[in-house]
Design an enzyme around this catalytic site. Structure first.
Site, PDB file in Angstrom:
ATOM      1  N   GLY A  14      20.012  54.967  64.754  1.00  0.00           N
ATOM      2  CA  GLY A  14      20.516  56.412  65.061  1.00  0.00           C
ATOM      3  C   GLY A  14      20.071  57.321  63.950  1.00  0.00           C
ATOM      4  N   GLY A  16      20.860  61.073  61.904  1.00  0.00           N
ATOM      5  CA  GLY A  16      21.821  61.763  61.369  1.00  0.00           C
ATOM      6  C   GLY A  16      21.489  63.104  60.799  1.00  0.00           C
ATOM      7  N   PHE A  18      21.231  63.809  57.813  1.00  0.00           N
ATOM      8  CA  PHE A  18      20.232  63.642  56.275  1.00  0.00           C
ATOM      9  C   PHE A  18      19.754  62.188  56.345  1.00  0.00           C
ATOM     10  CE2 PHE A  18      24.621  63.513  55.444  1.00  0.00           C
ATOM     11  CZ  PHE A  18      24.773  62.364  55.306  1.00  0.00           C
ATOM     12  N   VAL A  21      19.332  55.583  60.601  1.00  0.00           N
ATOM     13  CA  VAL A  21      19.884  54.174  60.261  1.00  0.00           C
ATOM     14  C   VAL A  21      19.157  53.148  61.265  1.00  0.00           C
ATOM     15  CG1 VAL A  21      22.021  52.903  60.778  1.00  0.00           C
ATOM     16  CG2 VAL A  21      22.210  55.196  60.325  1.00  0.00           C
ATOM     17  N   LYS A  43      21.366  52.498  56.393  1.00  0.00           N
ATOM     18  CA  LYS A  43      21.290  53.838  56.320  1.00  0.00           C
ATOM     19  C   LYS A  43      20.267  54.194  55.228  1.00  0.00           C
ATOM     20  CE  LYS A  43      24.516  57.787  56.908  1.00  0.00           C
ATOM     21  NZ  LYS A  43      26.045  58.184  56.917  1.00  0.00           N
ATOM     22  N   ASP A 139      35.617  63.439  59.479  1.00  0.00           N
ATOM     23  CA  ASP A 139      34.711  63.663  60.428  1.00  0.00           C
ATOM     24  C   ASP A 139      34.876  62.494  61.440  1.00  0.00           C
ATOM     25  OD1 ASP A 139      32.449  64.550  61.595  1.00  0.00           O
ATOM     26  OD2 ASP A 139      30.996  63.565  60.139  1.00  0.00           O
TER      27      ASP A 139
END
Ligand code: ADP
Ligand code: MG
Ligand code: MG
Length: 290
Positions: A14, A16, A18, A21, A43, A139
């Site tokens: 994935g 994101g 900043f 992953v 990450k 979040d």
């Protein structure tokens, strides 16, 4: 190429705001002393841009004792072939992907209510743990809920909370609250008090949980809006708490009652995580501890 745990980087899981992953596999699973699982998620961000990932790691450290929160196994700095330095956080791998992916697979009809009850119970236990430790996640949304395969039931997944990149310490009620002018997170899951006054306290996570549960039940987001819907528009729509998400009619009374407790416009009267654990929709759910 690193001095700590020897692992090799696998495919991208994935991307994101900043960083990215990746899947990470231990190079020598036998030498792990039972501490590191053979596969993890890593990450990763360039060191020069890793400040918020380092903060996220601190939050993970404070919340490492809950079976419904993604575990963190450590941090490392590595150098790639080009000489660039990366800051990496080693995390529990979620082989089932995200709740968002699972909901999308349901083609707009939602998940079976028995599954929704189980996922809701796990997410709620995670939120209760976060709030008890003085944090607000800020979040919560389906992309940040991960599905880890159950250690006891083959083919079953346990929902765990991830992505603490926007998590904050909750302010004491008697202190004058600092208003954060910067609001991250996805607008569609924001509580009325966040939209109107930039307040980010534990009740915000409960509102977002309501949005997530509604989305699991119906396959659709709580607010039916255009993709380019703006923060200002949401403010006009829900900022005063005039408008609440429409409750689905095709679900059980217990499910609707649970949603009603989450979608209370005034955060003072919204149910807390602890109160919600006693709601009939989730109170009977038997989880096997992750
Ligand atoms: P960001 O803060 O950039 O949103 P996230 O922590 O949410 O970063 O990770 C981005 C994406 O990477 C997630 O939405 C998910 O698809 C994937 N991902 C993150 N953590 C894991 C994990 N532990 N296991 C599997 N996939 C993950
Ligand atoms: Mg995320
Ligand atoms: Mg994040």
């Amino acid at each position: 190429s690193n001095g700590g745990v020897a692992w090799s980087r696998g495919p991208l899981l994935g991307k994101g705001g900043f960083g990215s992953v990746y899947l990470a596999s231990l190079k020598n699973p036998k030498s792990r002393n039972g501490y590191y699982p053979p596969v993890m998620a890593v990450k990763s961000a360039e060191v020069s841009a890793s400040c918020s990932l380092q903060k996220e790691k601190e939050v993970f450290n404070c919340l490492n004792g809950c079976p419904f929160i993604i575990k963190c196994f450590g941090e490392e700095t590595t150098r790639n072939e080009g000489g660039e330095m990366f800051y990496n956080v080693l995390l529990e791998y979620a082989s089932g992907g995200t709740l968002s992916g699972l909901i999308k697979k349901s083609d707009g009809v939602g998940l079976p209510e028995l599954d929704v009850k189980r996922y809701t119970r796990s997410i709620l236990e995670g939120i209760y743990y976060i709030h008890s430790h003085g944090y607000v996640h800020c979040d919560l949304k389906p992309e940040n809920i991960l599905l880890v395969s159950s250690s006891t039931k083959a083919g079953e997944f346990v929902a765990k909370i991830g992505d603490f990149g926007l998590a904050k310490k909750s302010e004491k009620r008697d202190k004058k609250r600092k208003i954060d002018p910067y609001l991250g997170g996805t607008t569609l899951y924001m509580a009325p008090e966040t939209v109107a006054n930039h307040v980010q306290e534990p009740p915000c996570d409960i509102w977002a949980l309501g949005c997530v549960v509604l989305e699991m039940l119906t396959g659709k987001q709580a607010w039916d809006v255009r993709p380019d819907f703006t923060f200002e528009e949401l403010k006009r729509k829900i900022g005063d708490g005039y408008e609440l998400p429409k409750l689905p009619s095709e679900v059980s009374k217990d499910a609707r009652d649970f949603l009603k407790r989450c979608f209370v416009a005034n955060p003072m009267f919204r149910f807390t995580a602890e109160m919600l654990l006693d709601e009939p929709f989730v109170s009977g759910v038997d989880l096997d501890g992750g």
